[in-house]
Design a protein around this motif. Structure first.
Motif, short mmCIF file in Angstrom:
data_model
loop_
_atom_site.label_atom_id
_atom_site.label_comp_id
_atom_site.label_asym_id
_atom_site.label_seq_id
_atom_site.Cartn_x
_atom_site.Cartn_y
_atom_site.Cartn_z
N THR A 272 0.81 -1.22 0.00
CA THR A 272 0.00 0.00 0.00
C THR A 272 0.84 1.27 0.00
N ALA A 273 2.14 1.15 0.29
CA ALA A 273 3.02 2.33 0.30
C ALA A 273 3.66 2.59 -1.05
N ILE A 274 3.50 1.69 -2.00
CA ILE A 274 4.20 1.80 -3.28
C ILE A 274 3.83 3.08 -4.04
N LYS A 275 2.56 3.33 -4.19
CA LYS A 275 2.15 4.52 -4.97
C LYS A 275 2.63 5.82 -4.34
N PRO A 276 2.42 6.03 -3.02
CA PRO A 276 2.94 7.27 -2.43
C PRO A 276 4.45 7.42 -2.61
N LEU A 277 5.20 6.32 -2.49
CA LEU A 277 6.66 6.41 -2.63
C LEU A 277 7.06 6.79 -4.05
N ILE A 278 6.49 6.09 -5.03
CA ILE A 278 6.86 6.35 -6.42
C ILE A 278 6.50 7.79 -6.82
N ARG A 279 5.35 8.28 -6.32
CA ARG A 279 4.96 9.65 -6.64
C ARG A 279 5.94 10.67 -6.07
N GLU A 280 6.66 10.27 -5.02
CA GLU A 280 7.68 11.15 -4.45
C GLU A 280 9.05 10.90 -5.08
N GLY A 281 9.10 10.03 -6.10
CA GLY A 281 10.36 9.76 -6.76
C GLY A 281 11.26 8.80 -6.01
N ILE A 282 10.66 8.02 -5.10
CA ILE A 282 11.43 7.07 -4.29
C ILE A 282 11.11 5.65 -4.76
N ILE A 283 12.12 4.93 -5.23
CA ILE A 283 11.95 3.55 -5.64
C ILE A 283 12.52 2.65 -4.54
N GLU A 300 -0.33 -0.63 -9.26
CA GLU A 300 -0.36 -0.54 -10.72
C GLU A 300 0.30 0.75 -11.20
N MET A 301 1.62 0.74 -11.17
CA MET A 301 2.42 1.83 -11.72
C MET A 301 3.60 1.18 -12.45
N GLU A 303 6.61 1.88 -12.81
CA GLU A 303 7.87 1.81 -12.06
C GLU A 303 7.89 0.66 -11.06
N ALA A 304 6.71 0.20 -10.64
CA ALA A 304 6.63 -0.85 -9.63
C ALA A 304 6.87 -2.24 -10.20
N ARG A 305 6.73 -2.39 -11.49
CA ARG A 305 6.74 -3.72 -12.09
C ARG A 305 8.09 -4.42 -11.93
N ASP A 306 9.16 -3.64 -11.91
CA ASP A 306 10.49 -4.23 -11.88
C ASP A 306 11.13 -4.23 -10.50
N ILE A 307 10.43 -3.68 -9.50
CA ILE A 307 10.98 -3.66 -8.14
C ILE A 307 10.94 -5.09 -7.59
N PRO A 308 12.05 -5.62 -7.06
CA PRO A 308 12.03 -6.96 -6.48
C PRO A 308 10.88 -7.12 -5.49
N VAL A 319 -1.38 -9.52 -8.87
CA VAL A 319 -0.21 -8.69 -8.56
C VAL A 319 1.05 -9.36 -9.10
N LEU A 320 1.19 -10.67 -8.89
CA LEU A 320 2.37 -11.37 -9.37
C LEU A 320 2.42 -11.41 -10.89
N ASP A 321 1.26 -11.51 -11.52
CA ASP A 321 1.22 -11.49 -12.99
C ASP A 321 1.64 -10.12 -13.53
N TYR A 322 1.20 -9.07 -12.86
CA TYR A 322 1.53 -7.70 -13.29
C TYR A 322 3.02 -7.43 -13.12
N HIS A 323 3.58 -8.00 -12.07
CA HIS A 323 4.97 -7.76 -11.71
C HIS A 323 5.90 -8.55 -12.65
N THR A 324 7.01 -7.96 -13.06
CA THR A 324 7.92 -8.60 -14.01
C THR A 324 9.33 -8.83 -13.46
#
Length: 620
Positions: A272-283, A300-301, A303-308, A319-324
């Motif tokens: 649940t913290a992924i979107k707020p972090l990415i919007r702040e430029g934090i991966i 669903e962003m 930038e999140a797809r490639d994060i381990p 979620v696992l299908d979306y993630h690469t």
């Protein structure tokens, strides 16, 4: 100050407005239905005698008021922390006293009292403060505003979690079933119904939907190219801090500070913290998802797809299908997956759940050897009357009415509002950190949440202060992770593919064995129709049934059927301990339940056979 007045203050500390609710009920109570007489037992203790219509009952023994309570607590043995204890009645407070004082671990005690009169008398006779400081005690009293059946069921749903059902204890105080027969039946039935629902995990008519197993199979293919959490020990430096980024409302205050920790810590975020972090430029360096029903929209962003990703096999497949990117798994105890993990050659490695995705991350960081962990956004409370940080489920999270929430000690405020499930997470942190520190006094937990509930054995700092003090070494986490090969080499990967493709045959084997078992139950049913049963033949069939049960449960995939059918399995096992007055009735009862059970198991095996064929048929 009287004992009664002190108890009202104690209750109000934990449950806002409860003192007012009790005073209002006291002033407005209708004509008393009971006559309560206070006497002294032979051993000098105060005891209650109740007159109701034509019934007169003592709620305590007249000779030794504490003996039965002591024996009851002794039979409970040693209980794990947060074990649910469901009690009916406070008229004999020896039981609550013995339970509260003799149990070493903190328990979750839910007490239903059907009589406001008895509850008020109880508050006059005993001091609750020490008991409520040690344990989470929830009183449910007929006659207090808002304490209706629906609210009580909601409370029980939060308490009776699947993983604690084996330890849960139920107890109705002596003579309550005589004085309050209807209320006793209602309470016991509600506890049973909620427990059964927790066991099954979903309504009975959905038992064969197999949501969990479908998730397991959908995600199992990712084991072929996945990674094991124990591999992290090889590449993550131990002299850098780990940061758990949760999505509590305080994350709004210091999320921007996290940029300064990037490249100087192992930053792991909840989903649940992924979107707020990415919007702040934090991966973040890793994020985690464990919830079987987590909506993919939360992550669903692009930038999140490639994060381990740290995941469970039961997590939402969408979620696992979306993630690469890289997917990390740990031992969860599913037999089919354990067979694959053994093929990897990597050592066992689990993660203590604690019930939330943040506690999973915390346990992971500790188990891979990190000795300093920083908590961010781990409010475990409704800071500012909000449940989550802005940007999680909505751009702006609305405030809630927390006036009736339970209150716990805060990090920066004397008391903060929280809910029962969050209180259980607080208790988990307290227990887990305490046990780590018993073994490793150098282990540090810095609570940089800047709000929320207090967690014991943590150091309070702002995130800025924490980063300046411990985030001092440069590290490229992505480069570290890229050194890792998948957990399965080519040979083990090929074996895994064939193994997963062969699971459908294992389910066919279950069907074959359950059909044999059904014939034995049918035979038992038939001989139970006889007027004079041959006891030797009867016992022989029961022995053959037990042997066949072992054959069924010995099939490797039966564990998945057993988990899915926990409701049916629970019912069957319960019936085995119920003895009728005659062999005929007992045999008919066992046969009826047994036939229903094996029919359900056969259907379940057929559904999972189809699932495995669909999921693994074209695996390569």
């Amino acid at each position: 100050m009287t004992v009664f007045e002190k108890n009202l203050e104690v209750l109000a500390e934990h449950y806002p407005e409860m003192d007012k609710m009790i005073k209002d009920a006291q002033e407005n109570q209708e004509e008393p239905m009971l006559e309560i007489l206070e006497e002294t037992s032979y051993d000098g203790e105060k005891i209650l005698k109740i007159k109701k219509e034509n019934k007169i009952c003592y709620l305590n023994g007249k000779r030794d008021t504490k003996e039965m309570a002591k024996k009851w607590v002794e039979t409970l043995g040693k209980l794990p922390r947060n074990t649910p204890i469901l009690m009916m009645g406070v008229g004999n407070f020896s039981y609550l006293k013995e339970l509260s004082e003799k149990m070493e671990e903190s328990l979750t005690i839910v007490i239903y009292e059907p009589s406001l009169q008895i509850f008020l008398k109880f508050l006059e006779m005993t001091d609750l403060q020490k008991w409520m400081e040690k344990h989470l005690i929830v009183f449910w009293v007929d006659g207090l505003e808002g304490m209706d059946a629906r609210s009580m069921r909601d409370t029980l749903v939060q308490v009776l979690k699947y993983e604690m059902l084996d330890y849960t204890k139920y107890f109705v105080l002596p003579n309550y079933e005589v004085l309050f027969p209807e209320e006793t039946v209602r309470f016991v039935k509600m506890c049973r119904d909620v427990a059964l629902k927790a066991l099954s995990g979903y309504e009975t008519n959905n038992i064969f939907a197999g949501v969990m197993v479908k998730n397991l199979f959908a995600n199992a293919r990712y084991l072929c190219d996945g990674y094991k959490t124990t591999q992290l020990i090889e590449v993550i430096p131990r002299d850098i801090p780990g940061i758990v980024v949760a999505a509590g409302p305080s994350l709004n205050k210091n999320i921007k500070e996290l940029k300064k920790a990037k490249g100087k810590a192992f930053i792991c975020a909840v989903d649940t913290a992924i979107k707020p972090l990415i919007r702040e430029g934090i991966i973040p360096d890793m994020f985690a998802v464990i919830d079987a029903l987590k909506p993919v929209e939360l992550v669903e962003m692009e930038e999140a797809r490639d994060i381990p990703l740290l995941s469970t096999l039961n997590a939402a497949p969408e979620v696992l299908d979306y993630h690469t990117g890289m997917k990390f798994f740990f031992n969860e105890g599913y037999q089919f997956a354990e067979d694959i993990f053994r093929k990897s050659g990597h050592k066992m490695g689990d993660v203590s759940s604690g019930g939330s995705v943040a506690t999973n991350i915390f346990s992971l960081l500790y188990k891979i050897g990190i000795e300093t962990i920083i908590l961010v956004g781990q409010d475990l409370a409704y800071t500012g009357n909000k449940s989550y940080a802005d940007g999680t489920f909505k751009d702006v999270i609305e405030e809630e009415d927390t006036s009736r929430f339970m209150m716990v000690e805060g990090n920066y405020e004397e008391k903060v509002p929280t809910q029962l499930d969050l209180k259980l997470f607080i208790d988990w942190y307290n227990m887990y950190i305490d046990r780590i520190k018993e073994r490793d006094e150098n282990f540090r937990v810095i609570n940089a949440t800047e709000g929320g509930a207090k967690i014991q054995n943590t150091e309070l700092m702002t995130l800025k202060e924490a980063i300046e003090e411990v985030c001092t070494k440069e590290v490229d986490i992505r480069a570290c992770l890229e050194k890792l090969p998948p957990m399965l080499n080519d040979e083990a990967r090929e074996w895994t593919i064939e193994y997963l493709k062969g699971l459908s045959e294992e389910f066919r084997k279950v069907k074959k064995e359950t059909r044999k078992m059904k014939k034995l139950y049918q035979k038992l049913d038939k001989i139970s129709d006889k007027k004079n049963i041959d006891k030797k033949e009867y016992l022989s069939i029961l022995k053959r049934i037990e042997k066949q049960r072992e054959a069924v449960e010995g099939v490797s995939v039966f564990q998945l059927i057993s988990i899915t059918m926990s409701n049916a399995h629970y019912t069957l096992l319960g019936e085995q301990h119920f003895q009728e007055k005659s062999l005929q009735k007992e045999g008919k009862e066992i046969a009826e339940m047994g036939i229903a059970y094996v029919e359900d198991a056969t259907k379940c095996a057929a559904v999972f056979e189809k699932y495995s064929e669909e999921m693994f048929g074209d695996l390569s």
